[in-house]
Design an enzyme around this catalytic site. Structure first.
Site, PDB file in Angstrom:
ATOM      1  N   LYS A  45       0.806  -1.216   0.000  1.00  0.00           N
ATOM      2  CA  LYS A  45       0.000   0.000   0.000  1.00  0.00           C
ATOM      3  C   LYS A  45       0.845   1.275   0.000  1.00  0.00           C
ATOM      4  O   LYS A  45       0.315   2.364  -0.202  1.00  0.00           O
ATOM      5  CB  LYS A  45      -0.975  -0.015   1.174  1.00  0.00           C
ATOM      6  CG  LYS A  45      -2.038  -1.113   1.073  1.00  0.00           C
ATOM      7  CD  LYS A  45      -3.268  -0.705   0.277  1.00  0.00           C
ATOM      8  CE  LYS A  45      -4.198  -1.881   0.083  1.00  0.00           C
ATOM      9  NZ  LYS A  45      -5.571  -1.563  -0.242  1.00  0.00           N
ATOM     10  N   SER A 281      -2.139 -12.694   4.108  1.00  0.00           N
ATOM     11  CA  SER A 281      -2.725 -12.567   2.759  1.00  0.00           C
ATOM     12  C   SER A 281      -1.753 -13.100   1.702  1.00  0.00           C
ATOM     13  O   SER A 281      -2.177 -13.577   0.641  1.00  0.00           O
ATOM     14  CB  SER A 281      -3.127 -11.115   2.452  1.00  0.00           C
ATOM     15  OG  SER A 281      -2.023 -10.261   2.542  1.00  0.00           O
TER      16      SER A 281
HETATM   17  C1  LIG Z   1      -1.915  -7.191   4.076  1.00  0.00           C
HETATM   18  C2  LIG Z   1      -2.951  -6.935   3.044  1.00  0.00           C
HETATM   19  N1  LIG Z   1      -3.170  -7.863   2.102  1.00  0.00           N
HETATM   20  C3  LIG Z   1      -4.117  -7.694   1.142  1.00  0.00           C
HETATM   21  C4  LIG Z   1      -4.894  -6.556   1.110  1.00  0.00           C
HETATM   22  C5  LIG Z   1      -5.957  -6.404   0.041  1.00  0.00           C
HETATM   23  O1  LIG Z   1      -5.581  -5.444  -0.915  1.00  0.00           O
HETATM   24  P1  LIG Z   1      -6.642  -4.640  -1.769  1.00  0.00           P
HETATM   25  O2  LIG Z   1      -7.298  -3.646  -0.854  1.00  0.00           O
HETATM   26  O3  LIG Z   1      -5.895  -3.982  -2.841  1.00  0.00           O
HETATM   27  O4  LIG Z   1      -7.648  -5.626  -2.272  1.00  0.00           O
HETATM   28  C6  LIG Z   1      -4.693  -5.550   2.074  1.00  0.00           C
HETATM   29  C7  LIG Z   1      -5.482  -4.327   2.069  1.00  0.00           C
HETATM   30  O5  LIG Z   1      -5.339  -3.455   2.882  1.00  0.00           O
HETATM   31  C8  LIG Z   1      -3.701  -5.749   3.056  1.00  0.00           C
HETATM   32  O6  LIG Z   1      -3.491  -4.848   4.014  1.00  0.00           O
END
Ligand SMILES: Cc1ncc(COP(=O)(O)O)c(C=O)c1O
Length: 324
Positions: A45, A281
């Site tokens: 991010k 994630s």
């Molecule tokens: C650690 C992590 N993985 C995955 C995501 C998902 O990303 P996106 O919001 O682009 O779908 C986020 C979103 O904040 C995240 O913080």
């Protein structure tokens, strides 16, 4: 020739892309992983935060020294804390207490004001649900008015998608050289990365298949039995309709679900086999990619990204791996 960055913002982007040879040793096919945790805020991010703030500056939406505010699971908040600090905007991060404390500590360390919101009585620590998100949203709206702040709104801000489409996706395609990708899988929070990167990849690889990844306990877009929405994957799986997904359904070939156990196992395997110290994630993405290689996409090339660092999960059960 020497090159010295003027500040940490200049180091955002150009992350490594690697082939997960040891993680895939028992299957036919390849997984390529873009390591987005190689960023100053340890998550993907940072890229998005920079894009969102610079785009708001260019469009004249953000006034000099105006406070910036965002609802965050900690990743976008950390990126914004860095970008706002260096560009001179006060930043307020509003986060559920259900997210790991490391995220709040990092944001505070980077100079943000961190507002932690208690979880809904039905919720459990470490498992942030849509009920928790509603409470964070309510608080964010109140504070936005109070401070006359610029609200980022990552769930609807077009820059969430544009970062994937114009920056992350093209960077991956360039790094791949002659290698063709058959599938892209991505765990969805706002869905911004998934849709943005899919848009970019589909231009380069017209036959690519793009799959969203959801927790088996929060399968909003997957056609399986609905449950209580509780799962360990921070940053997404909120079990709610998402603007970016709704508006781009033609880009999506389907959804893959992963269980908490599969996620933990995959995240630990990434560390053990590849020395990639990542968060849940990332494990979700790796587990989903492996499912494809074990199924219909045997022998093919699958792309994932590693959204954040495992150091943001030291207080959770993820790294409960020492002998007792
Ligand atoms: C650690 C992590 N993985 C995955 C995501 C998902 O990303 P996106 O919001 O682009 O779908 C986020 C979103 O904040 C995240 O913080």
């Amino acid at each position: 020739m020497s090159y010295i960055a003027a500040n940490i913002l200049e180091t955002i982007g150009l992350t490594p892309l690697i082939k997960l040879s040891r993680y895939t040793e028992n299957v036919e096919g390849n997984i390529f992983a873009k390591l987005e945790y190689f960023a100053p805020g340890l998550s993907k991010k940072d890229r998005m935060a920079l894009e969102i703030i610079e785009s708001a500056e260019e469009k004249g939406l953000l006034k000099k020294k105006q406070p910036v505010i965002e609802l965050t699971s900690g990743s976008m908040g950390t990126g914004l804390a860095i970008v706002c600090n260096l560009k001179g905007y006060p930043f307020i991060a509003v986060m559920s207490r259900g997210n790991s404390i490391e995220r709040a500590q990092m944001m505070k360390a980077f100079g943000a004001e961190v507002v932690l919101v208690d979880q809904h009585p039905d919720s459990e620590p470490g498992k942030v649900t849509s009920k928790d998100l509603d409470l964070v949203e309510e608080k964010t709206q109140k504070l936005t008015k109070k401070y006359n702040a610029f609200r980022i709104d990552q769930f609807t801000n077009p820059s969430s998608v544009e970062t994937g489409e114009k920056r992350l996706g093209p960077e991956i395609i360039e790094q791949l050289g002659d290698i063709k990708i058959d599938a892209f899988v991505d765990f969805i929070g706002t869905g911004g990365t998934f849709i943005g990167v899919s848009k970019s990849l589909q231009k380069a690889f017209p036959h690519i298949k793009c799959y969203g990844v959801e927790p088996v306990n929060a399968p909003f877009y997957s056609s399986i039995q609905k449950t209580d929405g509780k799962h360990i994957i921070q940053g997404g799986g909120y079990n709610i309709p998402l603007k970016f997904i709704e508006e781009n359904k033609e880009l999506i070939n389907g959804f893959i679900t992963v269980s908490d156990c599969e996620v933990t196992e995959a995240t630990r395997l990434l560390a053990l086999k590849e020395c990639i110290f990542a968060g849940d994630s990332s494990g979700a993405n790796a587990a989903a990619a492996l499912k494809l290689l074990k199924g219909d996409l045997k022998g093919k090339n699958v792309l994932i990204h590693i959204p954040d660092s495992g150091t943001k999960y030291l207080s959770t059960n993820l790294w409960d791996i020492l002998d007792k």
